[in-house]
Design a protein around this motif. Structure first.
Motif, PDB file in Angstrom:
ATOM      1  N   MET A   1       0.834  -1.208   0.000  1.00 54.77           N
ATOM      2  CA  MET A   1       0.000   0.000   0.000  1.00 54.77           C
ATOM      3  C   MET A   1       0.862   1.249   0.000  1.00 54.77           C
ATOM      4  SD  MET A   1      -3.019  -1.166   2.644  1.00 54.77           S
ATOM      5  CE  MET A   1      -3.753   0.458   2.697  1.00 54.77           C
ATOM      6  N   GLY A   2       1.956   1.198   0.756  1.00 50.15           N
ATOM      7  CA  GLY A   2       2.875   2.347   0.762  1.00 50.15           C
ATOM      8  C   GLY A   2       3.482   2.574  -0.603  1.00 50.15           C
ATOM      9  N   ILE A   3       3.897   1.488  -1.266  1.00 47.92           N
ATOM     10  CA  ILE A   3       4.453   1.615  -2.620  1.00 47.92           C
ATOM     11  C   ILE A   3       3.391   2.135  -3.581  1.00 47.92           C
ATOM     12  CG2 ILE A   3       5.391   0.309  -4.565  1.00 47.92           C
ATOM     13  CD1 ILE A   3       6.715  -1.553  -2.535  1.00 47.92           C
ATOM     14  N   GLY A   4       2.156   1.646  -3.432  1.00 45.64           N
ATOM     15  CA  GLY A   4       1.074   2.102  -4.294  1.00 45.64           C
ATOM     16  C   GLY A   4       0.785   3.579  -4.121  1.00 45.64           C
ATOM     17  N   ILE A   5       0.798   4.051  -2.882  1.00 46.58           N
ATOM     18  CA  ILE A   5       0.566   5.482  -2.632  1.00 46.58           C
ATOM     19  C   ILE A   5       1.664   6.321  -3.273  1.00 46.58           C
ATOM     20  CG2 ILE A   5       0.526   7.233  -0.813  1.00 46.58           C
ATOM     21  CD1 ILE A   5      -0.850   5.116   0.970  1.00 46.58           C
ATOM     22  N   LYS A   6       2.924   5.847  -3.164  1.00 54.88           N
ATOM     23  CA  LYS A   6       4.047   6.565  -3.767  1.00 54.88           C
ATOM     24  C   LYS A   6       3.920   6.599  -5.282  1.00 54.88           C
ATOM     25  CE  LYS A   6       8.057   8.632  -3.605  1.00 54.88           C
ATOM     26  NZ  LYS A   6       8.178   9.985  -3.010  1.00 54.88           N
ATOM     27  N   LEU A   7       3.551   5.467  -5.881  1.00 52.36           N
ATOM     28  CA  LEU A   7       3.383   5.423  -7.336  1.00 52.36           C
ATOM     29  C   LEU A   7       2.222   6.316  -7.777  1.00 52.36           C
ATOM     30  CD1 LEU A   7       3.840   1.600  -8.103  1.00 52.36           C
ATOM     31  CD2 LEU A   7       5.379   3.461  -8.751  1.00 52.36           C
TER      32      LEU A   7
END
Length: 416
Positions: free
Chosen positions: A217-223
């Motif tokens: 989820m953190g990676i998705g938010i960053k992307l």
């Protein structure tokens, strides 16, 4: 049972106080069952249909005490949870600044979208037996369906006027994925539980999955705030993430040593035993299973395929003759279209399936030289099977195979 001359079908009737069913062998060898008379009251028909749809096969004899009470309170739990979810969705949309009238319409659309997920779950629940038989294949299919549903949601901004249709279809696919993933989770964890530590494996596995989901989820938010801020970025990153996702799941499943017997794994075990004199372990077979398509079973003795068990039934003309060959066994064998087909009795175990499969394999070897599968060939093969089966079975159990059940996944069994 009635039989006419020539090619007339064989059929018989089974009846109880209020039901009568006609059973008939079709020309292709399949058994069809047709309801002839049903004098039950309407409420009993509705109740019977409900039980068949939502309760395990063989209920109440197939479950332990307490299952009905568990199911009753589970129903209350899900009804109240779903009602609360509707209220929370409406409140969140209000809090997002939407005015009451459009918010109410948006809330209804959102709830309908979520409702499609439940439809997908109901549809997928019909294939529970197949998931038992092929948990790795269905687990991979679950993630393919999930990515398909996510892809439809990613593409929804391209056609905002079709929001409900796109989001509904996406959630429909996700609903099927959720059922398949949850249904196959337990047999997959069970295959790793070496010391009866299934609960510990399950708990640790779920904890690890939660941790990875948070990181994702953190990676998705960053992307979402950088590369994927535009639709073009999503169209590039989405397929790349999906490919990596499906590849990872396929490697997970290939590494899983499922230790229950199904048609594909049994065919490979028997073939290895006859050709190489070894008994393969679950770990030996895990990378040989075809996860995408039905397993193409190896040819035994060069020309005759052995292993199309439970997919074809025995021709009516040979039913009684073949039953006399193995009067005390819970399987029947027949050669049709260059394949040796096996049918199991309703309460046949994995050991019965193994016995039948070995007889079929030995018969295929003999038939390869005689070009005829007569009762004498089957009897000769039966003697060979009895000579090796005790050692074969013990070695299977030592290798970790569960021989107490056979998961055919089709329900194509018979009561003789």
């Amino acid at each position: 049972m009635e039989k006419n001359e020539g090619e007339a079908p064989v059929f018989w009737f089974e009846s109880s106080d209020s039901l009568c069913c006609r059973h008939q062998f079709e020309p292709d060898g399949q058994l069809s069952v047709m309801l002839v008379d049903d004098s039950r009251p309407l409420y009993q028909k509705v109740a019977g249909s409900f039980m068949n749809k939502f309760f395990p096969s063989g209920y109440p004899y197939s479950v332990n005490e307490g299952y009905l009470r568990y199911t009753q309170f589970r129903a209350v739990q899900h009804v109240t949870s779903a009602a609360l979810s509707v209220l929370s969705t409406q409140s969140l949309l209000f809090a997002a600044g939407l005015r009451p009238t459009p918010a109410q319409a948006t809330a209804v659309s959102w709830i309908l979208k979520d409702g499609m997920q439940h439809v997908g779950k109901l549809l997928c629940s019909n294939w529970g037996a197949r998931m038992d038989s092929e948990p790795k294949r269905w687990r991979l299919l679950a993630d393919v369906l999930y990515d398909l549903g996510s892809g439809l949601e990613v593409l929804s901004p391209l056609c905002p006027h079709l929001f409900l249709e796109m989001a509904g279809l996406g959630n429909f696919a996700k609903g099927m994925a959720v059922v398949a993933a949850r249904a196959t989770r337990l047999p997959i964890y069970s295959s790793f539980a070496k010391e009866g530590n299934l609960s510990d494996l399950f708990a640790k596995g779920e904890a690890f999955s939660t941790l990875c989901n948070v990181i994702g989820m953190g990676i998705g938010i960053k992307l979402a705030s950088t590369v994927c801020a535009s639709m073009q970025g999503k169209l590039v990153a989405g397929p790349l993430l999906s490919i990596l996702h499906i590849y990872s799941v396929s490697e997970e499943m290939r590494a899983t040593p499922i230790n229950t017997l199904n048609p594909g794994r049994t065919a490979m075990i028997v073939t290895d035993f006859l050709e190489e004199g070894i008994v393969s372990s679950p770990a030996d077979l895990r990378y040989r299973e075809n996860l995408l398509f039905p397993l193409q079973l190896k040819e035994d003795a060069g020309t005759v395929r052995v292993g199309r068990a439970l997919h074809n039934v025995i021709k009516p003309s040979r039913l009684l003759e073949l039953k006399q060959v193995f009067p005390k066994e819970k399987f029947l064998l027949n050669c049709e279209n260059k394949c040796i087909d096996m049918v199991l009795d309703q309460d046949a175990s994995g050991e019965d399936a193994l016995r039948g499969w070995l007889v079929a394999a030995y018969a295929a070897q003999i038939k390869n030289s005689s070009h005829e599968l007569s009762a004498y060939v089957l009897q000769d093969a039966y003697k060979k099977m009895n000579g090796v089966f005790p050692v074969f079975l013990k070695e299977l159990q030592n290798k970790g195979w569960h021989t107490d059940r056979f998961l055919d996944g089709t329900g194509s069994r018979f009561t003789f």
